[in-house]
Scaffold this motif. Structure first.
Motif, PDB file in Angstrom:
ATOM      1  N   ASN A 186      78.625  39.835  39.518  1.00  0.00           N
ATOM      2  CA  ASN A 186      80.396  39.424  39.066  1.00  0.00           C
ATOM      3  C   ASN A 186      81.156  39.773  40.290  1.00  0.00           C
ATOM      4  O   ASN A 186      82.074  38.977  40.751  1.00  0.00           O
ATOM      5  CB  ASN A 186      80.908  40.079  37.622  1.00  0.00           C
ATOM      6  CG  ASN A 186      80.633  39.311  36.514  1.00  0.00           C
ATOM      7  OD1 ASN A 186      80.850  38.207  36.372  1.00  0.00           O
ATOM      8  ND2 ASN A 186      79.771  39.861  35.684  1.00  0.00           N
ATOM      9  N   LEU A 197      78.867  39.851  32.342  1.00  0.00           N
ATOM     10  CA  LEU A 197      78.924  38.468  32.312  1.00  0.00           C
ATOM     11  C   LEU A 197      79.070  38.097  30.606  1.00  0.00           C
ATOM     12  O   LEU A 197      79.525  37.124  30.138  1.00  0.00           O
ATOM     13  CB  LEU A 197      77.641  37.888  32.570  1.00  0.00           C
ATOM     14  CG  LEU A 197      77.012  37.989  33.881  1.00  0.00           C
ATOM     15  CD1 LEU A 197      75.734  37.373  34.222  1.00  0.00           C
ATOM     16  CD2 LEU A 197      77.957  37.317  34.698  1.00  0.00           C
ATOM     17  N   TYR A 253      80.463  37.340  43.046  1.00  0.00           N
ATOM     18  CA  TYR A 253      80.745  36.070  43.260  1.00  0.00           C
ATOM     19  C   TYR A 253      82.358  36.014  43.063  1.00  0.00           C
ATOM     20  O   TYR A 253      82.901  35.127  43.870  1.00  0.00           O
ATOM     21  CB  TYR A 253      80.504  35.737  41.567  1.00  0.00           C
ATOM     22  CG  TYR A 253      81.196  34.314  41.127  1.00  0.00           C
ATOM     23  CD1 TYR A 253      80.593  33.018  41.467  1.00  0.00           C
ATOM     24  CD2 TYR A 253      82.343  34.638  40.458  1.00  0.00           C
ATOM     25  CE1 TYR A 253      81.381  32.029  41.245  1.00  0.00           C
ATOM     26  CE2 TYR A 253      83.131  33.347  40.194  1.00  0.00           C
ATOM     27  CZ  TYR A 253      82.353  31.971  40.391  1.00  0.00           C
ATOM     28  OH  TYR A 253      83.126  30.898  40.110  1.00  0.00           O
ATOM     29  N   ASP A 298      74.538  42.945  36.259  1.00  0.00           N
ATOM     30  CA  ASP A 298      75.373  41.880  35.872  1.00  0.00           C
ATOM     31  C   ASP A 298      76.764  42.256  36.444  1.00  0.00           C
ATOM     32  O   ASP A 298      77.652  41.280  37.058  1.00  0.00           O
ATOM     33  CB  ASP A 298      75.510  41.346  34.656  1.00  0.00           C
ATOM     34  CG  ASP A 298      75.851  42.472  33.767  1.00  0.00           C
ATOM     35  OD1 ASP A 298      75.751  43.620  33.931  1.00  0.00           O
ATOM     36  OD2 ASP A 298      76.274  42.106  32.313  1.00  0.00           O
ATOM     37  N   GLN A 299      77.208  43.494  36.498  1.00  0.00           N
ATOM     38  CA  GLN A 299      78.251  43.746  37.043  1.00  0.00           C
ATOM     39  C   GLN A 299      78.388  43.533  38.698  1.00  0.00           C
ATOM     40  O   GLN A 299      79.469  43.205  38.855  1.00  0.00           O
ATOM     41  CB  GLN A 299      78.958  45.237  36.576  1.00  0.00           C
ATOM     42  CG  GLN A 299      79.047  45.506  35.291  1.00  0.00           C
ATOM     43  CD  GLN A 299      78.990  46.754  34.674  1.00  0.00           C
ATOM     44  OE1 GLN A 299      77.917  47.519  35.024  1.00  0.00           O
ATOM     45  NE2 GLN A 299      79.920  47.461  34.145  1.00  0.00           N
TER      46      GLN A 299
END
Length: 346
Positions: free
Chosen positions: A311, A339, A314, A307-308
């Motif tokens: 991020n 997240l 994004y 998830d890092q």
């Protein structure tokens, strides 16, 4: 012929769960009265776009598909272990979505969690206050009966927990996520053994009241709907799909492990990471691939989760910073930014 696999990992909802063969004789349950899945089963993620996204974008490996089906066929809990961010909790939502099993029942474990918390919650003080109000009203009005009225009944002060709701006699299995079981007190895994093995439990407060109220209408977890419980005893009909997640922070008793199907998730490789990025954010561009390479060079130390990486990618796409500034910002973000608390997006 029975359908294998029932869960395909293709992310296309279907009714394959109805094709499951009968359970092994030692895992057959006959609870009743039979209950249908909640009315919102066909729209299990209404009001939860984050969970819907995780279910829709989850990418299952071949090993994951095989072991999920083994747990479904054998009517056994699935113990999913692996580093944070590898998709342990997202798997439960993905299976529930594909097999149309309704809203996921979630039990987040802490060091203070007990078996009782998962089964049901009873508030004796609220019942006492309600009984006092009834007595007070009876003293002021000759029309008030001295018997059980209104909120005086036990069932009005009791709500089933996520585990207790999952073991209701549903005609289709519910999905139960027991998240981070490794954070529990040492006794909880052993306490779960008998309930998950027998597929049933008792509510002593309702057993004692069964003479006057043989069928109690009790609130279920995650809804305002009431379900019937006969004589204080709950026994499942279709064993739930139980997913227990663990970050590998502790060992579990051998007796507990014998009763689970165990799936070990590993950090994805570069091809899998590109597929994850594609599912969440579209086709990886040059900047994304550079971040993936940096992620892979550092993930071996155990300090990063998927998830890092998402991020950082994004933010790189959403900002108008130059390449050098983006690299510096990503370097700062990846060790720390997720997240949310313990969120899986694999």
């Amino acid at each position: 012929m029975p359908l294998w696999p029932v869960y395909t990992g293709t992310r296309t909802p279907h009714d394959g769960i109805d094709e499951l063969p009968p359970p092994p004789p030692w895992r057959a349950f006959d609870g009743g009265p039979a209950l249908a899945l909640p009315a919102e089963a066909d729209d299990a993620f209404a009001g939860s776009p984050d969970r819907a996204h995780r279910a829709e974008t989850y990418r299952a490996t071949e090993e994951t598909v095989q072991l999920v089906n083994a747990a479904l066929y054998l009517r056994r809990p699935l113990l999913v272990t692996g580093p944070p961010g590898t998709g342990k909790s997202s798997l439960a939502y993905a299976v529930a979505r594909e097999l149309r099993l309704g809203p996921v029942l979630r039990w987040n474990i802490t060091s203070r969690s007990t078996l009782h918390d998962g089964l049901y919650q009873y508030d004796p003080l609220s019942r006492l206050y309600a009984a006092r109000r009834v007595l007070s009203t009876a003293g002021r009005s000759s029309r008030a009966g001295a018997g059980r009225t209104g909120n005086e009944g036990v069932e009005n002060h009791l709500r089933l927990g996520p585990l207790g709701t999952a073991l209701l006699p549903h005609t289709r299995p519910r999905t139960l996520l027991i998240d981070e079981i490794d954070k529990s007190d040492l006794d909880l895994p052993n306490d779960l053994l008998n309930v998950l093995e027998e597929g049933q439990y008792e509510i002593p407060e309702l057993v004692r009241a069964a003479r006057d109220t043989p069928v109690a209408q009790v609130l279920a977890d995650g809804t305002d709907a009431r379900v019937p419980v006969e004589r204080g005893r709950v026994r499942c009909r279709a064993f739930p799909f139980v997913v227990l997640t663990s970050n590998g922070e502790r060992e579990f008793p051998p007796a507990f492990l014998r009763r689970c199907v165990t799936l070990r998730l590993r950090q994805p490789d570069d091809e899998q990471l590109a597929g994850i990025v594609r599912a969440h954010l579209g086709e990886p561009d040059e900047q994304a691939r550079r971040l993936i390479e940096r992620f892979l060079s550092r993930v071996g130390g155990g300090d990063l989760a998927t998830d890092q990486l998402l991020n950082a990618i994004y933010l790189a796409r959403a900002s108008d910073l130059g390449a050098e500034s983006l690299d510096e910002l990503a370097e700062r973000l990846m060790p720390y930014l997720g997240l949310g608390p313990q969120t899986d997006v694999f």
